[in-house]
Design an enzyme around this catalytic site. Structure first.
Site, PDB file in Angstrom:
ATOM      1  N   VAL A  15      -6.491   2.864   2.555  1.00  8.55           N
ATOM      2  CA  VAL A  15      -6.579   3.165   1.124  1.00  8.55           C
ATOM      3  C   VAL A  15      -5.218   3.697   0.684  1.00  8.55           C
ATOM      4  CG1 VAL A  15      -7.695   4.607  -0.616  1.00  8.55           C
ATOM      5  CG2 VAL A  15      -9.044   3.673   1.277  1.00  8.55           C
ATOM      6  N   ASP A  16      -4.576   3.017  -0.270  1.00 13.50           N
ATOM      7  CA  ASP A  16      -3.261   3.476  -0.717  1.00 13.50           C
ATOM      8  C   ASP A  16      -3.405   4.514  -1.838  1.00 13.50           C
ATOM      9  OD1 ASP A  16      -3.878   2.025  -2.987  1.00 13.50           O
ATOM     10  OD2 ASP A  16      -2.532   0.360  -2.520  1.00 13.50           O
ATOM     11  N   SER A  17      -2.275   4.935  -2.400  1.00 16.74           N
ATOM     12  CA  SER A  17      -2.321   6.025  -3.385  1.00 16.74           C
ATOM     13  C   SER A  17      -3.125   5.631  -4.626  1.00 16.74           C
ATOM     14  CB  SER A  17      -0.898   6.422  -3.786  1.00 16.74           C
ATOM     15  OG  SER A  17      -0.207   5.286  -4.286  1.00 16.74           O
TER      16      SER A  17
END
Lengths: 418, 81
Positions: B37-39
């Site tokens: 999960v990225d920012s």
């Protein structure tokens, strides 16, 4: 030595098909992709019809987690590009120096319009803190180019053209120029659009651009016909893989055609109307033919912009006559939009694909719904049925709001040096 | 809402809202490394938690969340459980 540019891969998602061959078959059969809009409730809209891409499953191409983050426009271009890259048989590993010589130019008229509308709806209804963190990356027109560079490790030139309905024709022309001037060896070039949402349909309707033949959707897009009443909005994408000729020959690539001419001009006249007499359009065609080093009599087929609006079709006809003289009457001209609707920024790429397949197969698709030609539209528009005709050189026209004109010339690939 | 209900709902949100494969999700799974999960995804997750659990999560508290289990802890705490 002059660098030449050939086409080595094709891909498309559009209202007539989800791949090149099924699209081509449907186009040659003269099928219509137009129907009632299913994307939203059209109650209260002047136009209720469009050429939608049916049953598109982005997860056939894109991992679910990624697909849900993308605008429909990006999904179309990603899918068309994946097809084209596989067709061309190119692939770049992480540390491949060749990846730095492979790039992307994408064209789109309005980018992620559906996401824009949804984002504004959410903001108005639920406040600024409920706007998705992905809203901006879904909306911006260039993201399709960014996404496919990430997906396919294309590290060369990467840009986006926004010239309304000429966008993907310009993208292909500009990508070819990048190869010619040795900035890249391989370019992914094309474009797409996914504009079938409330805001775009309302906006184009208010500009008096759309057909309202709502009770006869399949007959609504009727370029050059006396009873045309506007264009039918379409959606989809098409991608070409362009490659420097020696590069393609060295790897034994299949070569569909060569791109030999690119012309541009501006009408410098009006935001939506073409310059009367078609002078701007004529100069784009003339420039493309001169760039190709050909005379007008060498063009065997013209894929018209052919929108089915009152102003476009008669003006384009006048422009073709201005450039081609008597030869205009001997040249088959047809409009793909009669079947696919108008893919806006994606149109030029899809119609380039039609030119290339016409060269490959020696057959040109028809203009459907041409029953009663407008007296001002008196050329050979290949009415209603495809026609077998040898095509060595094919030209496609794309004209955009704002007076942007682009024309491209594709030629049968010749193995001998010229 | 007891902990097992929050865990189940959290798992559904990760599948439905972030498109994560259900079989990858464990309470010990880290958002960044295990679930990738990225920012931007973290912001989506926080919005989904706020919407679905009716809680408010300030950014500074959100920054403390590293694993699914920690997100469940935070929601439980907000719910007064």
């Amino acid at each position: 030595m002059t660098r030449r540019v050939v086409v080595t891969g094709l891909g498309t998602i559009n209202p007539l098909g989800h791949d090149v061959e099924s699209f081509w078959k449907a186009a040659l059969e003269g099928r219509s992709g137009v129907g009632q809009i299913t994307a939203f409730d059209t109650s209260g809209y002047k136009a209720t019809i469009a050429a939608e891409v049916k049953d598109f499953d982005p997860e056939q191409y894109i991992e679910r987690k990624e697909a849900r983050r993308l605008d429909r426009y990006d999904q179309f271009f990603w899918a068309a590009t994946q097809q084209a890259i596989e067709d061309a048989g190119i692939a770049y590993e992480d540390d491949d120096p060749a990846a730095h010589r492979a790039g992307v130019v994408v064209g789109s008229g309005i980018g992620g319009m559906i996401s824009f509308q949804e984002g504004v709806d959410t903001m108005r209804q639920r406040g600024p803190d409920r706007v998705s963190p992905l809203a901006i990356t879904q909306i911006i027109s260039n993201m399709a180019a960014g996404l496919v560079s990430i997906r396919f490790n294309l590290r060369g030139p990467n840009t986006c053209i926004v010239t309304a309905c000429a966008a993907s024709a310009n993208a292909i022309g500009d990508a070819a120029e990048l190869i010619k001037r040795d900035a890249a060896d391989v370019m992914v070039a094309g474009g797409g659009e996914a504009p079938i949402c409330e805001f775009a349909v309302a906006g184009f309707s208010q500009a008096r651009a759309l057909s309202t033949r709502n009770d006869e959707p399949e007959r609504a897009s009727r370029p050059f016909d006396a009873e045309r009443d506007g264009f039918v909005m379409g959606e989809g994408a098409a991608t070409l893989i362009l490659e420097e000729r020696e590069h393609a020959l060295a790897r034994g690539a299949k070569i569909y055609a060569e791109i030999v001419g690119y012309g541009m001009s501006a009408d410098a006249y009006h935001v939506t109307l073409p310059r009367p007499g078609g002078g701007g359009a004529a100069r784009a065609m003339q420039n493309a033919i001169e760039d190709a080093g050909l005379g007008p009599e060498s063009i065997d087929y013209i894929n018209a912009h052919g929108t089915s609006t009152q102003a476009n079709d008669s003006t384009e006809t006048a422009a073709i006559k201005a450039v081609f003289g008597d030869h205009a009457y001997k040249t088959p001209v047809s409009s793909t939009k009669s079947m696919t609707g108008h893919l806006l920024g994606g149109a030029g790429a899809l119609e380039s694909l039609v030119c290339i397949l016409s060269i490959r197969d020696g057959i040109v698709p028809p203009t459907i719904n041409l029953e009663n030609p407008d007296p001002e539209c008196d050329l050979d528009y290949v009415p209603n049925e495809a026609r077998a005709v040898p095509v060595r050189n094919a030209m496609t026209n794309s004209f955009g709001f704002g007076g942007h004109n682009a024309a491209l010339v594709f030629a049968a690939h010749q193995t001998a040096e010229t | 809402m007891d902990r097992s209900e929050v865990e189940a709902k959290m798992t559904d949100l990760l599948v439905d809202e972030l498109g994560i494969d259900r079989d990858k999700i464990a309470m010990s799974a880290s958002f960044e490394e295990d679930l990738e999960v990225d920012s931007l995804g973290v912001v989506e997750l926080l919005m989904a938690l706020e919407d679905n659990f009716g809680v408010s999560i300030p950014d500074e508290e959100a920054e403390q969340i590293g694993t699914v289990g920690q997100a469940v802890d935070l929601v439980m705490q907000k719910l007064g459980g």
